[in-house]
Design a protein around this motif. Sequence first.
Motif, mmCIF file in Angstrom:
data_model
loop_
_atom_site.group_PDB
_atom_site.id
_atom_site.type_symbol
_atom_site.label_atom_id
_atom_site.label_comp_id
_atom_site.label_asym_id
_atom_site.label_seq_id
_atom_site.Cartn_x
_atom_site.Cartn_y
_atom_site.Cartn_z
ATOM 1 N N THR A 199 0.840 -1.198 0.000
ATOM 2 C CA THR A 199 0.000 0.000 0.000
ATOM 3 C C THR A 199 0.869 1.240 0.000
ATOM 4 O O THR A 199 2.072 1.182 0.262
ATOM 5 C CB THR A 199 -0.905 0.044 1.254
ATOM 6 N N GLN A 240 -15.641 1.383 6.171
ATOM 7 C CA GLN A 240 -14.754 1.590 5.023
ATOM 8 C C GLN A 240 -14.380 0.265 4.371
ATOM 9 O O GLN A 240 -14.361 0.146 3.147
ATOM 10 C CB GLN A 240 -13.489 2.330 5.480
ATOM 11 N N MET A 241 -14.095 -0.745 5.191
ATOM 12 C CA MET A 241 -13.722 -2.042 4.659
ATOM 13 C C MET A 241 -14.900 -2.685 3.941
ATOM 14 O O MET A 241 -14.734 -3.331 2.892
ATOM 15 C CB MET A 241 -13.225 -2.947 5.794
ATOM 16 N N ARG A 243 -17.290 -1.143 2.335
ATOM 17 C CA ARG A 243 -17.436 -0.471 1.032
ATOM 18 C C ARG A 243 -16.363 -0.952 0.054
ATOM 19 O O ARG A 243 -16.653 -1.224 -1.113
ATOM 20 C CB ARG A 243 -17.320 1.042 1.224
ATOM 21 N N GLN A 244 -15.133 -1.085 0.525
ATOM 22 C CA GLN A 244 -14.058 -1.491 -0.370
ATOM 23 C C GLN A 244 -14.228 -2.936 -0.835
ATOM 24 O O GLN A 244 -13.942 -3.262 -1.992
ATOM 25 C CB GLN A 244 -12.707 -1.308 0.332
ATOM 26 N N LEU A 247 -16.944 -2.981 -3.478
ATOM 27 C CA LEU A 247 -16.505 -2.376 -4.734
ATOM 28 C C LEU A 247 -15.466 -3.227 -5.450
ATOM 29 O O LEU A 247 -15.390 -3.222 -6.687
ATOM 30 C CB LEU A 247 -15.936 -0.981 -4.465
ATOM 31 N N CYS A 248 -14.662 -3.955 -4.704
ATOM 32 C CA CYS A 248 -13.574 -4.720 -5.305
ATOM 33 C C CYS A 248 -14.010 -6.101 -5.790
ATOM 34 O O CYS A 248 -13.362 -6.684 -6.654
ATOM 35 C CB CYS A 248 -12.434 -4.882 -4.310
ATOM 36 N N SER A 288 -9.814 -10.590 -0.640
ATOM 37 C CA SER A 288 -10.390 -9.360 -1.198
ATOM 38 C C SER A 288 -9.454 -8.172 -1.026
ATOM 39 O O SER A 288 -9.442 -7.256 -1.845
ATOM 40 C CB SER A 288 -11.725 -9.066 -0.503
ATOM 41 N N LEU A 289 -8.653 -8.197 0.041
ATOM 42 C CA LEU A 289 -7.749 -7.083 0.302
ATOM 43 C C LEU A 289 -6.692 -6.936 -0.780
ATOM 44 O O LEU A 289 -6.059 -5.886 -0.898
ATOM 45 C CB LEU A 289 -7.083 -7.261 1.664
ATOM 46 N N CYS A 291 -7.004 -6.571 -3.794
ATOM 47 C CA CYS A 291 -7.342 -5.608 -4.853
ATOM 48 C C CYS A 291 -7.306 -4.178 -4.350
ATOM 49 O O CYS A 291 -7.532 -3.242 -5.106
ATOM 50 C CB CYS A 291 -8.734 -5.928 -5.425
ATOM 51 N N LEU A 292 -7.057 -3.981 -3.047
ATOM 52 C CA LEU A 292 -7.075 -2.630 -2.497
ATOM 53 C C LEU A 292 -5.727 -1.965 -2.709
ATOM 54 O O LEU A 292 -4.699 -2.557 -2.585
ATOM 55 C CB LEU A 292 -7.384 -2.693 -0.986
ATOM 56 N N LYS A 293 -5.758 -0.692 -2.966
ATOM 57 C CA LYS A 293 -4.532 0.084 -3.156
ATOM 58 C C LYS A 293 -4.582 1.357 -2.321
ATOM 59 O O LYS A 293 -5.589 1.873 -2.029
ATOM 60 C CB LYS A 293 -4.328 0.459 -4.622
#
Length: 293
Positions: A199, A240-241, A243-244, A247-248, A288-289, A291-293
């Motif tokens: 990140t 927040q998690m 939503r992410q 979305l991901c 899933s994490l 794909c988070l940036k």
Amino acid sequence: MRTEFNNLVETLKTWDLYQVGDEVDIAISELESTIAEVEKRMQCVTNTNKDIRTLVSKYEDAILYYSNNDFELLERSVNDIDIAIDLNDAEPIENNWYGLFEDKFKPRSVSEYVATLPKEEVKVLIPKDSIVEWKETRQYYSVNGGAKARVTEDYTTEHEIKDNYLMVEWLDEKAKGQVSGGYILGMFKEDFEQPSVPTDLCNIPQTHEFVKDIIAKLKVINVDGETMQHILKEVGMEEQMYRQLVLCNPDSDTKDLLEKKRILSNQGKLETNLFKKSRRPRLELFESLKCLK
């Protein structure tokens, strides 16, 4: 001290090195007077120390009430006085109390001298998790040239001085069963891939180390979904998690979960805590994490 002085006087008498009334005799008399005074002063210290020890013992509970550290310091100081005035106890000399007993003329070994030199700050030359590449095929090694390996511990300036070994774990088939471990740095190409940063926040090295430490601890306790949800809630990242993750992930995943929630709700079986009694969401969460940036 008195014994050594008496031995000195007897030696001088035996060899007839001084006469009554001469300069040596006068100096010896003055030295004897000084020794006598020191002995009396040491007796004063001894008696005073006994009084202090009596008071410490009498008011021990009161001192401990205010500060345990103060009591330990006071008790240790009293003991140190006893040790200091006991000429048969070599501890002050052996441990060089207050730097008073250092022999400045004592010859030092090379290692002792080197230990006094200022040390340079250790620098990381190849960080842990970097990717290195084997330079070429070598005799007695099964690994082929071009084989890649992951660095398993930081290679620092200290390694250059000590052994020049780089600790690696082989990653591809070109290694051909070569055992992971330490190899001379020169066997790898000079260029290497820096470890990837998951990140933007982890671009700060210290922060990245904190993150890796947290992940390692979570693995140690084999964290479950319920506990992970609690952690997210405590750090204010639960919404927040959510939503992410929505979305991901593909729409089908979200629809499937909503349908499952509807069915369980209609059956009255829906848990208040979605992660409760299940470890599967934890795995889905970590996947899933990615794909988070």
